[in-house]
Design a protein around this motif. Structure first.
Motif, short mmCIF file in Angstrom:
data_model
loop_
_atom_site.label_atom_id
_atom_site.label_comp_id
_atom_site.label_asym_id
_atom_site.label_seq_id
_atom_site.Cartn_x
_atom_site.Cartn_y
_atom_site.Cartn_z
N HIS A 89 -7.41 5.56 -3.12
CA HIS A 89 -6.22 6.24 -2.61
C HIS A 89 -4.95 5.42 -2.84
O HIS A 89 -3.86 5.99 -2.99
CB HIS A 89 -6.39 6.52 -1.12
CG HIS A 89 -7.59 7.34 -0.80
ND1 HIS A 89 -7.79 8.61 -1.31
CD2 HIS A 89 -8.70 7.07 -0.04
CE1 HIS A 89 -8.94 9.09 -0.88
NE2 HIS A 89 -9.51 8.18 -0.10
N THR A 90 -5.07 4.11 -2.86
CA THR A 90 -3.91 3.27 -3.14
C THR A 90 -3.41 3.50 -4.56
O THR A 90 -2.20 3.58 -4.81
CB THR A 90 -4.26 1.78 -2.95
OG1 THR A 90 -4.71 1.58 -1.61
CG2 THR A 90 -3.05 0.90 -3.22
N GLY A 91 -4.34 3.63 -5.49
CA GLY A 91 -3.96 3.93 -6.87
C GLY A 91 -3.24 5.26 -6.97
O GLY A 91 -2.24 5.39 -7.69
N GLN A 92 -3.72 6.27 -6.23
CA GLN A 92 -3.03 7.56 -6.21
C GLN A 92 -1.61 7.44 -5.66
O GLN A 92 -0.69 8.07 -6.17
CB GLN A 92 -3.82 8.55 -5.34
CG GLN A 92 -5.02 9.18 -6.03
CD GLN A 92 -5.58 10.29 -5.19
OE1 GLN A 92 -6.18 10.07 -4.15
NE2 GLN A 92 -5.37 11.51 -5.64
N LYS A 93 -1.46 6.61 -4.61
CA LYS A 93 -0.14 6.41 -4.01
C LYS A 93 0.85 5.87 -5.05
O LYS A 93 1.99 6.32 -5.14
CB LYS A 93 -0.27 5.41 -2.85
CG LYS A 93 0.98 5.32 -1.96
CD LYS A 93 0.95 4.08 -1.08
CE LYS A 93 -0.34 3.91 -0.32
NZ LYS A 93 -0.49 4.87 0.81
N HIS A 94 0.38 4.90 -5.86
CA HIS A 94 1.24 4.33 -6.89
C HIS A 94 1.64 5.38 -7.93
O HIS A 94 2.80 5.43 -8.35
CB HIS A 94 0.52 3.16 -7.59
CG HIS A 94 0.25 1.99 -6.68
ND1 HIS A 94 1.15 1.57 -5.73
CD2 HIS A 94 -0.81 1.14 -6.61
CE1 HIS A 94 0.65 0.51 -5.10
NE2 HIS A 94 -0.54 0.24 -5.62
N THR A 95 0.68 6.23 -8.33
CA THR A 95 0.99 7.26 -9.33
C THR A 95 1.97 8.29 -8.77
O THR A 95 2.81 8.82 -9.49
CB THR A 95 -0.27 7.98 -9.84
OG1 THR A 95 -0.85 8.78 -8.80
CG2 THR A 95 -1.31 6.98 -10.35
N PHE A 96 1.84 8.57 -7.46
CA PHE A 96 2.73 9.55 -6.82
C PHE A 96 4.17 9.01 -6.79
O PHE A 96 5.12 9.74 -7.09
CB PHE A 96 2.24 9.83 -5.41
CG PHE A 96 2.92 10.99 -4.73
CD1 PHE A 96 3.67 11.92 -5.45
CD2 PHE A 96 2.81 11.17 -3.36
CE1 PHE A 96 4.30 12.98 -4.83
CE2 PHE A 96 3.44 12.23 -2.72
CZ PHE A 96 4.17 13.14 -3.45
N ARG A 97 4.34 7.75 -6.44
CA ARG A 97 5.68 7.15 -6.43
C ARG A 97 6.31 7.22 -7.82
O ARG A 97 7.50 7.53 -7.96
CB ARG A 97 5.58 5.69 -5.97
CG ARG A 97 5.28 5.53 -4.50
CD ARG A 97 4.95 4.08 -4.16
NE ARG A 97 4.77 3.89 -2.72
CZ ARG A 97 4.21 2.84 -2.17
NH1 ARG A 97 3.76 1.84 -2.95
NH2 ARG A 97 4.08 2.73 -0.86
N PHE A 98 5.51 6.94 -8.82
CA PHE A 98 6.00 6.97 -10.19
C PHE A 98 6.47 8.37 -10.56
O PHE A 98 7.52 8.55 -11.19
CB PHE A 98 4.88 6.51 -11.14
CG PHE A 98 5.33 6.28 -12.55
CD1 PHE A 98 5.99 5.12 -12.91
CD2 PHE A 98 5.08 7.22 -13.54
CE1 PHE A 98 6.39 4.90 -14.21
CE2 PHE A 98 5.48 7.02 -14.84
CZ PHE A 98 6.14 5.85 -15.18
N ARG A 99 5.72 9.39 -10.14
CA ARG A 99 6.08 10.78 -10.42
C ARG A 99 7.43 11.14 -9.80
O ARG A 99 8.26 11.80 -10.42
CB ARG A 99 5.00 11.72 -9.88
CG ARG A 99 3.86 11.96 -10.84
CD ARG A 99 2.76 12.77 -10.20
NE ARG A 99 1.68 11.91 -9.77
CZ ARG A 99 0.42 12.30 -9.62
NH1 ARG A 99 0.09 13.54 -9.87
NH2 ARG A 99 -0.51 11.46 -9.24
N LEU A 100 7.61 10.75 -8.56
CA LEU A 100 8.86 11.07 -7.86
C LEU A 100 10.06 10.46 -8.57
O LEU A 100 11.10 11.11 -8.73
CB LEU A 100 8.79 10.56 -6.42
CG LEU A 100 7.87 11.34 -5.47
CD1 LEU A 100 7.73 10.59 -4.14
CD2 LEU A 100 8.38 12.75 -5.22
N LEU A 101 9.93 9.23 -9.00
CA LEU A 101 11.03 8.54 -9.68
C LEU A 101 11.37 9.20 -11.02
O LEU A 101 12.54 9.42 -11.35
CB LEU A 101 10.69 7.06 -9.88
CG LEU A 101 10.59 6.21 -8.60
CD1 LEU A 101 10.05 4.82 -8.94
CD2 LEU A 101 11.95 6.10 -7.92
#
Length: 465
Positions: A89-101
């Protein structure tokens, strides 16, 4: 032989139950979204050919923006789907932040380009055969619509970042509910704001734009609120905004995989607009007819488009879990199911071809051409479904460089030159030109077949991350 075919391409009841439980909400969401566009299009079409053509031209720009956003979230989604399969889930969190930016950056850039260069871009799609009054009407309608619709870039971009991460977790019902919550609102606002009903002013194309912006905002808010209020189903959301840390190595990997996809989606969608521009040099009727036909077929094409997205999620999760043989077997069955489903959809479209254009307040020549285009597109649906499924198969294994060549290469090296030569250098009827360009997709089918068959896409890209 028959049993071998069944084993390779046809799944059991549990397989289709799993696939349909995921894809049906996704298909319904996209169909509802496209239904809103269809109704919006019909209502604008009641205003006349020129307003409809102006809005249609702007929707080409919106199409480029939308597809670019899809490309922006696609690269991180490859990693997100495989992180989900791995239970990280931590890896998903990082990918989500990247998407938002990335989505935020695209929104700002797209808004600037549309505001700064809107008028000359619209002029590219207005046929030289149009008289001065007709051309000015198309341009003014387009600019009125554009100035408002730009606002809708914000909720659409942020909403797609949220929707993409919920889908890769198998939570496809929330985005579907969001789309459905927006459809009624959009239709009601269209009726009120375009024609001046229930005490609202008659705003014409401006009303259509405001209705779309408000509906997109409502759709995005539903997904965002659901995501943050269901943390047990969306564990990646916990602590998402405490900081925006993303490991440098993961940024580098997502950028490396994501840039080809973002550029590919942008150039592919831009290429489709260039093809449209080639058609438009023939007459304003072609722009209007293409608008009618694409609005109709886009509604039904939701089936094969979302089948492709389903392939990326299901196969990507198996690759991330190191179930490589299962990923190959699953992909075979999904590819076959996607093509069969698209063929059925194509058959359903055919009887509607002569009926749908009659809903528009336009000339008989436009309706006739639109009906012809709908027939051609319905016949091409199985081909589009197969190449779309091949694209998502290659993407599921992180082969974004190859998907770039597969999509962008075909569009710019084959499709656009063919459209340009036939439109500008021959006197062929636009019907022949349209059919020839559409059925050139058979070349892409052959390329996709050999790419998928090579198994170069079967790999785990998050095993050591």
């Amino acid at each position: 032989m028959l049993s071998g075919f069944r084993k390779k391409f046809i799944g059991n009841r549990a397989f289709y139950k799993m696939v349909l439980s995921m894809t049906i909400p996704m298909i319904l969401q996209m169909m509802v979204t496209n239904l809103v566009s269809l109704i919006d299009n019909i209502m604008v079409g009641r205003l006349g050919t020129e307003p409809m053509s102006g809005v249609s031209i702007i929707n080409q720009f919106v199409f480029v923006f939308n597809v670019t956003v899809f490309g922006a979230v696609a690269g991180p989604s490859i990693f997100g789907a495989q992180f989900f399969g791995k239970g990280d889930h931590t890896g998903q969190k990082h990918t989500f932040r990247f998407r938002l930016l990335v989505c935020a950056a695209i929104i700002i850039l797209a808004a600037f380009v549309c505001r700064a260069f809107g008028s000359p871009l619209i002029s590219l799609f207005i046929s030289k055969e149009s008289n001065v009054e007709q051309a000015e009407h198309i341009l003014s309608s387009g600019m009125e619509y554009l100035k408002i619709i730009i606002i809708g870039f914000i909720p659409f971009g942020i909403g797609q970042a949220y929707s993409s991460v919920t889908r890769e977790c198998g939570n496809t019902k929330a985005p579907m509910a969001a789309a459905m919550s927006a459809v009624g609102l959009n239709i009601l606002l269209d009726w009120c704001l375009i024609f001046g009903k229930l005490g609202f002013p008659a705003m014409g194309v401006k009303g259509a734009a405001w209705a779309t912006v408000i509906a997109k905002t409502a759709e995005a808010l539903v997904v965002i609120v659901w995501t943050h209020t269901n943390k047990d189903k969306n564990k990646y959301i916990i602590g998402l905004f405490r900081d925006f840390h993303i490991p440098r190595r993961l940024i580098a990997d997502m950028t490396k995989k994501g840039i080809p996809m973002l550029v590919n989606e942008f150039l592919w969608s831009l290429g489709m607009s260039v093809v449209m521009q080639c058609y438009s040099v023939r007459s304003t009727d072609v722009v209007a007819a293409r608008n009618i036909s694409s609005t109709m077929t886009n509604l039904f094409n939701s089936v094969y488009v979302q089948m492709g997205a389903c392939i990326a999620i299901i196969v990507g999760a198996r690759l991330g879990a190191n179930k490589l043989k299962e990923a190959r077997d699953t992909d075979n069955k999904l590819l076959f199911f996607a093509v069969v489903s698209a063929a059925a959809v194509g058959i359903l479209i055919l009887p509607l071809a002569p009926l749908f254009p009659k809903l528009y307040n336009t000339e008989p020549s436009v309706r006739s051409l639109a009906a012809y285009m709908i027939v051609i597109q319905s016949l091409a649906t199985p081909m589009w479904s197969y190449t779309n499924a091949c694209y998502f198969t290659l993407r599921s294994g992180g082969k974004t460089g190859i998907t770039f060549l597969f999509d962008f290469g075909f569009t710019w090296l084959i499709m656009i030159p063919l459209a340009a030569v036939l439109a500008y250098c021959t006197d062929l009827d636009i019907r022949i030109v349209f059919a020839a360009v559409t059925f050139s997709e058979i070349i892409k089918v052959a390329i996709g077949y050999f790419m998928v068959r090579s198994n170069i896409w079967i790999n785990n890209i998050v095993d050591d991350k």
